[in-house]
Enzyme design. Sequence first.
Site, short mmCIF file in Angstrom:
data_model
loop_
_atom_site.label_atom_id
_atom_site.label_comp_id
_atom_site.label_asym_id
_atom_site.label_seq_id
_atom_site.Cartn_x
_atom_site.Cartn_y
_atom_site.Cartn_z
N ASP A 1 -6.52 -6.57 4.04
CA ASP A 1 -5.98 -5.21 4.13
C ASP A 1 -5.93 -4.75 5.59
O ASP A 1 -6.97 -4.52 6.21
CB ASP A 1 -6.86 -4.27 3.30
N HIS B 1 -8.40 1.22 -3.86
CA HIS B 1 -9.30 0.96 -2.72
C HIS B 1 -9.96 2.29 -2.35
O HIS B 1 -9.31 3.18 -1.81
CB HIS B 1 -8.45 0.41 -1.57
N SER C 1 0.85 -1.19 0.00
CA SER C 1 0.00 0.00 0.00
C SER C 1 0.88 1.24 0.00
O SER C 1 1.69 1.43 0.92
CB SER C 1 -0.88 0.02 1.24
N MET D 1 -11.22 -6.19 5.51
CA MET D 1 -10.43 -5.23 6.29
C MET D 1 -10.09 -5.88 7.63
O MET D 1 -10.98 -6.26 8.39
CB MET D 1 -11.22 -3.95 6.55
N ASP E 1 -4.65 3.62 -1.80
CA ASP E 1 -5.71 3.92 -0.82
C ASP E 1 -6.23 5.34 -0.99
O ASP E 1 -5.52 6.31 -0.73
CB ASP E 1 -5.15 3.75 0.60
N HIS F 1 -1.23 -1.32 -4.34
CA HIS F 1 -2.49 -0.99 -3.68
C HIS F 1 -2.53 0.52 -3.38
O HIS F 1 -1.61 1.06 -2.77
CB HIS F 1 -2.59 -1.80 -2.39
N MET G 1 -12.05 4.46 -0.13
CA MET G 1 -12.65 4.65 1.20
C MET G 1 -13.32 6.01 1.17
O MET G 1 -12.85 6.99 1.80
CB MET G 1 -11.56 4.55 2.28
N MET H 1 -8.83 8.09 0.33
CA MET H 1 -9.61 8.41 1.54
C MET H 1 -10.14 9.84 1.45
O MET H 1 -9.44 10.73 0.97
CB MET H 1 -8.71 8.30 2.78
#
Length: 232
Positions: free
Chosen positions: A177, A70, A12, A141, A39, A37, A72, A41
């Site tokens: 994750d 991913h 990540s 998660m 992330d 990966h 979020m 957010m």
Amino acid sequence: MSFDRSIKIAPSILSADFANFGQECEAIEAQGCDWVHVDVMDGHFVPNITFGPQTCKAIRPHIKTVMDVHLMIAPVDPYIEAFAQAGADVITAHVEAGPHIHRTLQAIRGAGAKAGVALNPGTPAESVDYLLDMVDLICVMTVNPGFGGQKFIHSQVEKVRKLRSMIGDRPIHIEIDGGVDPTTAPLVAEAGADVLVAGSAVFRGGSVGNPAPYGENIRAIRAAAEGARKAA
Ligand code: DX5
Ligand code: ZN
């Protein structure tokens, strides 16, 4: 992107140098990772903010393997096209992000990406029962999303085992994750996971100027996971 259940290590970049994403992606790939990966957010669905589709687009040319995005964020749907255009191979949305995860997953596939669904630690495996024929990946998660470097939540191993049995022969990846390192990787690999996201456990000790520790960290996680598969 062909399907198989071999162990894949997906660092990540949340734990990478944010001023240097391009070189960091190249470094982890040169050191043997399988996927990258990413992330995203929003400071609303999770209590932290990272970056959006423009950053994904900027790092895409530096990734030769799989760009695993991913999300979020909530809402998700207004941004799917932008992340697909940015070159995401996999786009994962949270089942908790809104009332219409089924529609979201349809939209992700409709935009030409592989569709992933993520489950927070408090969300049961059964929440994806009616989604199994429309997803390419289920992300379990093993921390509450928002930050790297948190402690692995052991109760999630049973959820992985349950999902593995629900999936049967379907070509669906199980991704883990949060808190993955050489001590926790064997637990989830044995329970049926194949994609292991790791942030702090991959990036610790290294840098773009000194990338060898990335390789050592990746190999240690992979060896631990593959060892557990063989022993099973
Ligand atoms: C958590 C993120 C993870 C995180 C993992 O919200 O989705 O991808 O970066 O970090 P580690 O491996 O440090 O737990
Ligand atoms: Zn993640």
